[in-house]
Design a protein around this motif. Structure first.
Motif, PDB file in Angstrom:
ATOM      1  N   THR A   1       0.862  -1.180   0.000  1.00  0.00           N
ATOM      2  CA  THR A   1       0.000   0.000   0.000  1.00  0.00           C
ATOM      3  C   THR A   1       0.897   1.228   0.000  1.00  0.00           C
ATOM      4  N   VAL A   2       0.761   2.036  -1.027  1.00  0.00           N
ATOM      5  CA  VAL A   2       1.594   3.230  -1.164  1.00  0.00           C
ATOM      6  C   VAL A   2       0.976   4.401  -0.406  1.00  0.00           C
ATOM      7  N   PHE A   3      -0.331   4.643  -0.629  1.00  0.00           N
ATOM      8  CA  PHE A   3      -1.062   5.677   0.083  1.00  0.00           C
ATOM      9  C   PHE A   3      -2.389   5.111   0.552  1.00  0.00           C
TER      10      PHE A   3
ATOM     11  N   SER B   1      -2.107   1.125  -8.675  1.00  0.00           N
ATOM     12  CA  SER B   1      -3.550   1.123  -8.900  1.00  0.00           C
ATOM     13  C   SER B   1      -4.232   1.889  -7.780  1.00  0.00           C
ATOM     14  N   SER B   2      -4.981   2.940  -8.153  1.00  0.00           N
ATOM     15  CA  SER B   2      -5.776   3.686  -7.172  1.00  0.00           C
ATOM     16  C   SER B   2      -7.167   3.081  -7.120  1.00  0.00           C
ATOM     17  N   LEU B   3      -7.614   2.719  -5.916  1.00  0.00           N
ATOM     18  CA  LEU B   3      -8.842   1.956  -5.736  1.00  0.00           C
ATOM     19  C   LEU B   3      -9.868   2.748  -4.942  1.00  0.00           C
TER      20      LEU B   3
ATOM     21  N   THR C   1     -14.039  -3.134  -4.230  1.00  0.00           N
ATOM     22  CA  THR C   1     -13.172  -2.065  -4.707  1.00  0.00           C
ATOM     23  C   THR C   1     -13.119  -2.108  -6.231  1.00  0.00           C
ATOM     24  N   VAL C   2     -12.874  -0.945  -6.814  1.00  0.00           N
ATOM     25  CA  VAL C   2     -12.722  -0.858  -8.269  1.00  0.00           C
ATOM     26  C   VAL C   2     -11.611   0.139  -8.572  1.00  0.00           C
TER      27      VAL C   2
ATOM     28  N   CYS D   1      -8.448   8.059  -2.442  1.00  0.00           N
ATOM     29  CA  CYS D   1      -8.452   6.628  -2.751  1.00  0.00           C
ATOM     30  C   CYS D   1      -7.244   5.955  -2.111  1.00  0.00           C
ATOM     31  N   ARG D   2      -7.314   4.652  -1.994  1.00  0.00           N
ATOM     32  CA  ARG D   2      -6.162   3.858  -1.570  1.00  0.00           C
ATOM     33  C   ARG D   2      -5.368   3.478  -2.819  1.00  0.00           C
ATOM     34  N   THR D   3      -4.061   3.636  -2.771  1.00  0.00           N
ATOM     35  CA  THR D   3      -3.207   3.299  -3.911  1.00  0.00           C
ATOM     36  C   THR D   3      -2.294   2.145  -3.530  1.00  0.00           C
TER      37      THR D   3
END
Length: 244
Positions: free
Chosen positions: A41-43, A61-63, A71-72, A96-98
């Motif tokens: 997990t980056v961010f 990938s930003s989710l 999640t998409v 978003c989570r990246t």
């Protein structure tokens, strides 16, 4: 995330970071090299990023998360992108989570240092704002694409662009990964992938997708692929179409 040795400016693979270097050579002195690993997990959503990350072979990938836990993917980010740039400029949290979708190298610049450089250098600030605008235009195109194009066409487009964003045609992706990316059921994803496999465009097994014939794969892709190619330099496009 592991640190790796920093190369010379000529070795920069991320086009946006190279553009920053040309606008302000001093920015390279702030760069920290990274090795991003699949699943990292980056961010996190709601966090203010401490750095802007420039992929150089990794795919991020930003989710967006739904209330039911699904999640998409809302953005796929490679060596033509900067991750966390808008949050850096505004000091606002990520929406978003990246995560890291495909392992590989990247470089990072501390957000406070990049923000300070932008405050001092008007040319650099304009360049960063153009980068943010480009990301917004891409998001608009992706929204339209998801609304009107079928799964097979979107999958073909995504795979071709991933080849360009990573510089590879052998992609470590499972069907579950691709289903999350496109926001569809695994069975729907599998049916679309089988079409492309039958045409000889790709093969996949044991969590690896191999693009065998980019031109055949392009025949499956939607019109948005042509729009997206405008983001890439000619050499990037050639790599994405090359038979590996």
């Amino acid at each position: 995330m592991e640190s790796v040795e920093l190369g010379a400016p000529a070795a920069l693979r991320n086009r946006l970071l190279l553009a920053l270097y040309r606008a302000d050579p001093g920015v390279l002195g702030q760069v920290r090299p990274l090795s991003l690993l699949n699943g990292d997990t980056v961010f996190e959503e709601g966090a203010v990023p401490h750095a802007v990350i420039f992929p150089e072979g990794a795919l991020l990938s930003s989710l967006a998360a739904m209330a039911d836990g699904r999640t998409v993917e809302v953005a796929s980010l490679g060596q033509d992108d900067a991750v966390g740039l808008l949050s850096c400029l505004t000091s606002e949290p990520e929406t978003c989570r990246t995560v890291v979708r495909i392992s590989g190298p990247a470089r990072a610049i501390p957000a406070p240092l990049l923000r300070a450089a932008a405050d001092e250098n008007e040319g650099l600030r304009r360049l960063l704002l153009r980068m943010v605008r480009k990301a917004a235009v891409r998001a608009e195109q992706e929204l339209a694409c998801g609304a009107v194009h079928d799964v097979a066409a979107r999958l073909a487009k995504w795979l071709l662009l991933t080849c360009a964003r990573t510089g590879e045609t052998r992609l470590p992706l499972t069907q579950d990964d691709m289903a999350v990316i496109l926001g569809v059921q695994r069975t729907t994803l599998n049916a679309s992938a089988l079409q492309m496999k039958a045409s000889g465009a790709l093969r996949y097994s044991r969590g690896v997708v191999q693009v065998l014939d980019p031109e055949r794969l392009e025949a499956h892709a939607c019109e948005c692929y042509a729009h997206a190619l405008r983001d890439f330099e000619p050499d990037d496009v050639a790599r994405s179409r090359r038979f590996a």
